[in-house]
Design a protein around this motif. Sequence first.
Motif, PDB file in Angstrom:
ATOM      1  N   ASP A 208      -0.926  -9.120  -2.704  1.00  0.00           N
ATOM      2  CA  ASP A 208      -0.271  -8.993  -1.104  1.00  0.00           C
ATOM      3  C   ASP A 208       0.415  -7.814  -1.063  1.00  0.00           C
ATOM      4  N   ILE A 209       0.143  -6.931   0.177  1.00  0.00           N
ATOM      5  CA  ILE A 209       0.898  -5.475   0.345  1.00  0.00           C
ATOM      6  C   ILE A 209       1.939  -5.938   1.511  1.00  0.00           C
ATOM      7  N   ARG A 210       2.113  -7.128   1.758  1.00  0.00           N
ATOM      8  CA  ARG A 210       3.393  -7.277   2.845  1.00  0.00           C
ATOM      9  C   ARG A 210       4.675  -7.724   2.137  1.00  0.00           C
ATOM     10  N   THR A 211       4.784  -8.048   1.028  1.00  0.00           N
ATOM     11  CA  THR A 211       6.182  -8.467   0.565  1.00  0.00           C
ATOM     12  C   THR A 211       6.919  -7.419   0.112  1.00  0.00           C
ATOM     13  N   ASP A 212       8.103  -7.402   0.189  1.00  0.00           N
ATOM     14  CA  ASP A 212       9.021  -6.543  -0.092  1.00  0.00           C
ATOM     15  C   ASP A 212       8.842  -5.733  -1.347  1.00  0.00           C
ATOM     16  N   SER A 213       8.426  -6.385  -2.443  1.00  0.00           N
ATOM     17  CA  SER A 213       8.550  -5.817  -3.581  1.00  0.00           C
ATOM     18  C   SER A 213       7.231  -4.901  -3.697  1.00  0.00           C
ATOM     19  N   ALA A 214       6.133  -5.287  -3.038  1.00  0.00           N
ATOM     20  CA  ALA A 214       4.790  -4.467  -2.783  1.00  0.00           C
ATOM     21  C   ALA A 214       5.246  -3.065  -1.869  1.00  0.00           C
ATOM     22  N   LYS A 215       6.198  -3.396  -1.031  1.00  0.00           N
ATOM     23  CA  LYS A 215       6.469  -2.270  -0.006  1.00  0.00           C
ATOM     24  C   LYS A 215       7.240  -1.286  -0.816  1.00  0.00           C
ATOM     25  N   LEU A 216       7.987  -1.866  -1.844  1.00  0.00           N
ATOM     26  CA  LEU A 216       8.701  -0.758  -2.507  1.00  0.00           C
ATOM     27  C   LEU A 216       7.777   0.033  -3.663  1.00  0.00           C
ATOM     28  N   ILE A 217       7.023  -0.818  -4.061  1.00  0.00           N
ATOM     29  CA  ILE A 217       5.830   0.000  -4.984  1.00  0.00           C
ATOM     30  C   ILE A 217       5.210   0.782  -4.308  1.00  0.00           C
ATOM     31  N   LEU A 218       4.624   0.605  -2.969  1.00  0.00           N
ATOM     32  CA  LEU A 218       3.839   1.262  -2.436  1.00  0.00           C
ATOM     33  C   LEU A 218       4.653   2.499  -1.923  1.00  0.00           C
ATOM     34  N   TYR A 219       5.982   2.264  -1.635  1.00  0.00           N
ATOM     35  CA  TYR A 219       6.724   3.556  -1.376  1.00  0.00           C
ATOM     36  C   TYR A 219       6.869   4.432  -2.331  1.00  0.00           C
ATOM     37  N   TYR A 220       7.049   4.125  -3.657  1.00  0.00           N
ATOM     38  CA  TYR A 220       6.776   4.798  -4.744  1.00  0.00           C
ATOM     39  C   TYR A 220       5.502   5.672  -4.960  1.00  0.00           C
ATOM     40  N   ALA A 221       4.500   4.803  -4.983  1.00  0.00           N
ATOM     41  CA  ALA A 221       3.231   5.296  -5.143  1.00  0.00           C
ATOM     42  C   ALA A 221       2.902   6.426  -3.990  1.00  0.00           C
ATOM     43  N   ASN A 222       3.453   5.848  -2.841  1.00  0.00           N
ATOM     44  CA  ASN A 222       3.264   7.116  -1.728  1.00  0.00           C
ATOM     45  C   ASN A 222       4.040   8.232  -1.979  1.00  0.00           C
ATOM     46  N   ALA A 223       5.315   8.229  -2.311  1.00  0.00           N
ATOM     47  CA  ALA A 223       5.969   9.487  -2.620  1.00  0.00           C
ATOM     48  C   ALA A 223       5.531  10.418  -3.943  1.00  0.00           C
ATOM     49  N   SER A 224       5.210   9.470  -4.763  1.00  0.00           N
ATOM     50  CA  SER A 224       4.803  10.144  -5.989  1.00  0.00           C
ATOM     51  C   SER A 224       3.278  10.900  -5.783  1.00  0.00           C
ATOM     52  N   LEU A 225       2.649  10.303  -4.870  1.00  0.00           N
ATOM     53  CA  LEU A 225       1.186  10.897  -4.589  1.00  0.00           C
ATOM     54  C   LEU A 225       1.565  12.248  -3.598  1.00  0.00           C
ATOM     55  N   LEU A 226       2.638  12.102  -2.718  1.00  0.00           N
ATOM     56  CA  LEU A 226       2.864  13.326  -2.045  1.00  0.00           C
ATOM     57  C   LEU A 226       3.435  14.361  -3.055  1.00  0.00           C
ATOM     58  N   LEU A 227       4.402  14.145  -3.994  1.00  0.00           N
ATOM     59  CA  LEU A 227       4.868  15.164  -4.642  1.00  0.00           C
ATOM     60  C   LEU A 227       3.676  15.833  -5.453  1.00  0.00           C
ATOM     61  N   GLY A 228       2.859  14.869  -6.072  1.00  0.00           N
ATOM     62  CA  GLY A 228       1.761  15.365  -6.865  1.00  0.00           C
ATOM     63  C   GLY A 228       0.909  16.250  -5.879  1.00  0.00           C
ATOM     64  N   THR A 229       0.667  15.947  -4.852  1.00  0.00           N
ATOM     65  CA  THR A 229       0.013  16.667  -3.869  1.00  0.00           C
ATOM     66  C   THR A 229       0.595  18.042  -3.865  1.00  0.00           C
ATOM     67  N   VAL A 230       1.964  18.079  -3.576  1.00  0.00           N
ATOM     68  CA  VAL A 230       2.545  19.361  -3.379  1.00  0.00           C
ATOM     69  C   VAL A 230       2.505  20.215  -4.594  1.00  0.00           C
ATOM     70  N   LEU A 231       2.687  19.567  -5.823  1.00  0.00           N
ATOM     71  CA  LEU A 231       2.413  20.386  -7.137  1.00  0.00           C
ATOM     72  C   LEU A 231       0.923  21.013  -7.196  1.00  0.00           C
ATOM     73  N   PHE A 232      -0.141  19.951  -6.932  1.00  0.00           N
ATOM     74  CA  PHE A 232      -1.444  20.641  -6.812  1.00  0.00           C
ATOM     75  C   PHE A 232      -1.700  21.897  -6.040  1.00  0.00           C
ATOM     76  N   ALA A 233      -1.202  21.667  -4.842  1.00  0.00           N
ATOM     77  CA  ALA A 233      -1.225  22.457  -3.646  1.00  0.00           C
ATOM     78  C   ALA A 233      -0.445  24.011  -4.189  1.00  0.00           C
ATOM     79  N   THR A 234       0.632  23.748  -4.758  1.00  0.00           N
ATOM     80  CA  THR A 234       1.601  24.856  -5.258  1.00  0.00           C
ATOM     81  C   THR A 234       0.507  25.531  -6.239  1.00  0.00           C
ATOM     82  N   TRP A 235      -0.125  24.775  -7.153  1.00  0.00           N
ATOM     83  CA  TRP A 235      -1.022  25.584  -8.232  1.00  0.00           C
ATOM     84  C   TRP A 235      -2.090  26.277  -7.558  1.00  0.00           C
TER      85      TRP A 235
END
Lengths: 410, 304
Positions: A208-235
């Motif tokens: 279930d993606i609507r619960t609070d814990s799922a939202k927190l996990i999605l936030y971390y997934a999102n932020a990590s993916l974003l930072l990963g994208t930055v690293l990849f683009a920098t490379w």
Amino acid sequence: MSMTIEPQTTKAARLLAFSRLRKLELSRDQLGFAITALLLLVVFPLSLSGFRLGMVSKYLTYAFPAIALVVCWGKGGILSLGQGVFFGLGGYCMAMFLKLEASDPQSTSIQSTPGIPDFMDWNQLTELPLFWVPFNSLPFTLFAVVAVPGLLALGISLAMFKRRVGGVYFAIITQAIASVLTILIIGQQGYTGGVNGITDLKTLGGWDIRTDSAKLILYYANASLLLGTVLFATWILRSKLGRLLAAMREKEERVRFTGYDVASLKVFVFVFAAVVSAIGGAMFTLVVGFMSPSFVGIVPSIEMVIAAAVGGRHSLLGAIYGSLLVNYGKTFFSESFPELWLFLLGGLFILVVMAFPNGLAGLDIKRYLDKTRLEKLGAKLKALDPATVAPATMAPGAASPVPPRGGVQQ
Amino acid sequence: MSISELFSIAIMQGFNGLSTFCVLLLMALGLAIIFGQMGVINMAHGEFLTVGAYTTYVLSEVSQRWAPWLVGSYFLLSLVVSFVIAAALGLLVEHTMIRHLYRRPLDSLLATWGLSLILQQVFRSTFGAREVSAHLPEWLMGSLKPTETIDIPINGLVVMGLTGLLTSAVFLGLFKTRWGIRVRATTQNRAMSGAAGINTRRIDRLSFGLGCGLAGIAGAAFTTIGSTGPTSGSLYIVDTFLTVVFGGTESLIGTIASAFSIAQAQATTEFFLTGSMAKVLTLMAVILILMVRPEGLFTLKVRR
């Protein structure tokens, strides 16, 4: 760009200064990345309420297309006014999977045709359209999130760049494509959910993606993916390809005459930008729980450009801050002072183009300090250098055994 | 359905296409001068049309309330006033923004987009978000009925006449006047024109003002066939840019031909499909043709 004859010692000093500059730049980038990572992964989750964190999470998904634009427009000089197309396609692919999972026969038993998405039932469809069927599978969906926008971008860019169409024309064509896709999605209500989009998304593979814990996990997934994208683009940008991109932006003809295939470079960078935007779109669907044509068309696409421009069109990290700032501003003003928002957004466009072409990143104080430090260093080296103290006493030929070359170009 | 009825439908559908053609062409004329001749992207071009439309609306309200003797003829006056106001605004914009961005076309695109947002909000704050319509004088209402089943509105005919007049005026201006020679010379080779003593900066300024003024007249004409809202102009901006690019940016004949073909294609497909699908198909066709032939339908043979 004048051809200057310079003695070897000065040249060495310049090279030294240049490498110092590169090192300072590197350390500056690392520091900036560390600060951003700290902010996204520690400070925001600890200090913001669940609701606010959800908003930040949404804004961060807009940072993906902004990063894409930094690579494609800031570094490569290709302005795409249709980044919403790729963002939207990624988002729609994800939404189709989630919608199919939400429309199982039990929960849709009141429909005249159970088991198909509700909007199809409202539009008198009695069968799942063929292009929806593969989206029952999660692996296929994840593949499609990247492949559909990537292939579209490949087609567009191959057709345009191989014929050496670029610049303004390319921008206008991408804008027209954004307009066409929006009209198409809104017009084909039965297949796409029309102007409301695809709503009521509930679970991802049973989670279930609507619960609070799922939202927190999605936030971390999102932020990590974003930072990963930055690293990849920098490379990518640090590699030889990145240099070629910058060279292409400045003097396309010269790069072509040097023997590089400019069109392929452009195709690569445009497809890369499309894929990054699409990942952002898929994350958007997961974070917000719906997808609609209002994130596809001309206006959202150009808002992505302004986010990149405000952050600084040359700065990957700037794109993150630009997206946060512009979208927070949009939420704040359109809730509190709806009249003012368009004035502000319009003013922002003009201001960022006319007065601050480097955006927030152009206001970088540390860079300014580094520059002054570097200038002092250069002055010191110059003062120590006997060649610059009395250059007139030496014959130019005697000073250097190798033939003189052009000065280091700024 | 009899043959004669089919024929009438074809005529009227064709006429619908002609109305779209007129709006597209009137918008595109100004844009073709600014974009085609000067290479400047003016995303706020649609707002200059809206300026003209609102000017006409205000004049119609004024004549209704305070100058009843003007009610019959205010439209002719509004054509002139719209031109003057839109051109003046254009010159102001050129002076404050555009002239700093001549070498950065992508940036001029973004800045003028910002301008268009600001202008839209100005319209919304001044005239409200609801659409308004100018009061049409009597001679513009009604329709011609050449046969029982064919119905051709007079306002459409007037707009068409106006379009013809303006297009010929632009043609004459570009090909028969000193200004036109200078504009064409500047388009073909800016540095050389400057060397030959043409004040290219002044030409740019004039062309920009004129292009905006033409959009103003287009707006005045637009009020006779539709109502005006804050975003009326921006609805057409993408179509208009495609029209200019499709026609070949440096060719006026190309602009006319492409406006005609886009409008007719849309009107014809509209008859068979829904309005939105007609638009999708038309725009897709234009985009695909542009991918195969990026220089547009007509090109100017110029050595660069």
